[in-house]
Design an enzyme around this catalytic site. Structure first.
Site, PDB file in Angstrom:
ATOM      1  N   GLU A 137       5.143  -4.247  15.256  1.00  0.00           N
ATOM      2  CA  GLU A 137       5.208  -3.020  16.059  1.00  0.00           C
ATOM      3  C   GLU A 137       5.896  -3.256  17.394  1.00  0.00           C
ATOM      4  OE1 GLU A 137       1.378  -0.523  14.479  1.00  0.00           O
ATOM      5  OE2 GLU A 137       0.979  -2.368  15.594  1.00  0.00           O
ATOM      6  N   GLU A 190      -2.110  -4.593   8.132  1.00  0.00           N
ATOM      7  CA  GLU A 190      -3.377  -4.030   8.602  1.00  0.00           C
ATOM      8  C   GLU A 190      -4.271  -3.534   7.470  1.00  0.00           C
ATOM      9  OE1 GLU A 190      -0.824  -3.899  12.298  1.00  0.00           O
ATOM     10  OE2 GLU A 190      -0.548  -3.734  10.129  1.00  0.00           O
TER      11      GLU A 190
END
Length: 256
Positions: free
Chosen positions: A110, A130
């Site tokens: 990210e 995740e």
């Protein structure tokens, strides 16, 4: 506790190099590191002597995401209004390039997505695992990845949690260029130096419009662009650029 700072900040002419410096922890993000990155972003945007930043990681890894050991103890490596690593929700107004060696996982991926350009080594890997840990990529992964990749590919990465290698990422447009292992920072600095040669106001305007325009209503894009581009055309640097072209010399930018 190591005496080494968790983030190193160095200046190379008009380029600010920001290095996450937790190599033994694969540069996993902490609250302290997030605060230091936020300080570096403020320095970049606040200094007329700086044009662009390069974000990288020490020891052959970009960033393995947040430090899960500290997460389990209740720490969140995010800042109000800035998000994960003090960056993902509030990138700098000036350009920033990710120089990726090794893994860019979770929040590390990210971070790369929050940058304007990505230079990666052959062995670099990008992933959002995740879902494998009962979490979601809320640091921009679910928002930015479908904007940067074809939706089906973005969904594959988000829903499987499996990584993508640098060569494929380049072919899909996620990475600007792939270089030999150990050369990502040098290549990113070369790219940053080319940007830094250009007029600062023009560069910042180009980033601002390119970043915001996808969210503008289609019938307002020209009216919203106008005040930003008008300021550039009315600047002293616009006059200097024209004079330098006529006089066949390199321009000397004032940033005004």
């Amino acid at each position: 506790m190591s005496a080494e700072p968790e983030v190193l900040v160095d200046r190379h002419d008009r380029v600010l190099v920001v290095t996450v410096n937790r190599p033994t922890q694969k540069n996993a993000m902490t609250l302290t590191a997030a605060r230091l990155i936020a300080e570096a972003v403020d320095r970049l945007d606040g200094s007329p002597e700086l044009s662009v930043a390069v974000l990288t990681g020490a020891g052959g890894t970009f960033c393995a995401g947040m430090d899960l050991k500290r997460f389990a103890l209740g720490e969140r490596p995010a800042l109000p209004g800035r998000g994960f690593a003090g960056l993902v929700e509030a990138p700098p107004k000036k350009p920033i390039i990710a120089a990726v060696e090794g893994w860019a996982l979770g929040g590390g991926c990210e971070l790369a997505l929050a940058c304007d350009m990505v230079v990666a080594s052959h062995s670099a890997r990008f992933g959002l695992p995740e879902v494998k840990r009962g979490l979601v990529a809320r640091g921009g992964g679910m928002i930015r990845l479908p904007q940067r990749l074809p939706r089906s590919i973005a969904m594959e990465l988000l829903l499987t949690g499996d990584p993508i290698e640098a060569g494929r990422a380049e072919r899909l447009g996620l990475v600007n260029r792939v270089v030999d292992d150990g050369q990502a920072l040098k290549a990113a600095l070369r790219l940053a130096s080319r940007i830094a040669e250009n007029a600062p106001l023009a560069v910042q305007c180009a980033k601002a419009v390119a970043s915001a325009a996808p969210g503008w209503p289609q019938d307002e894009v020209w009216s919203r662009q106008a005040p930003l581009s008008d300021a550039v055309f009315a600047s002293q640097d616009a006059q200097e650029g024209a004079r330098a072209f006529v006089e066949r010399r390199e321009p000397v930018w004032s940033g005004s």
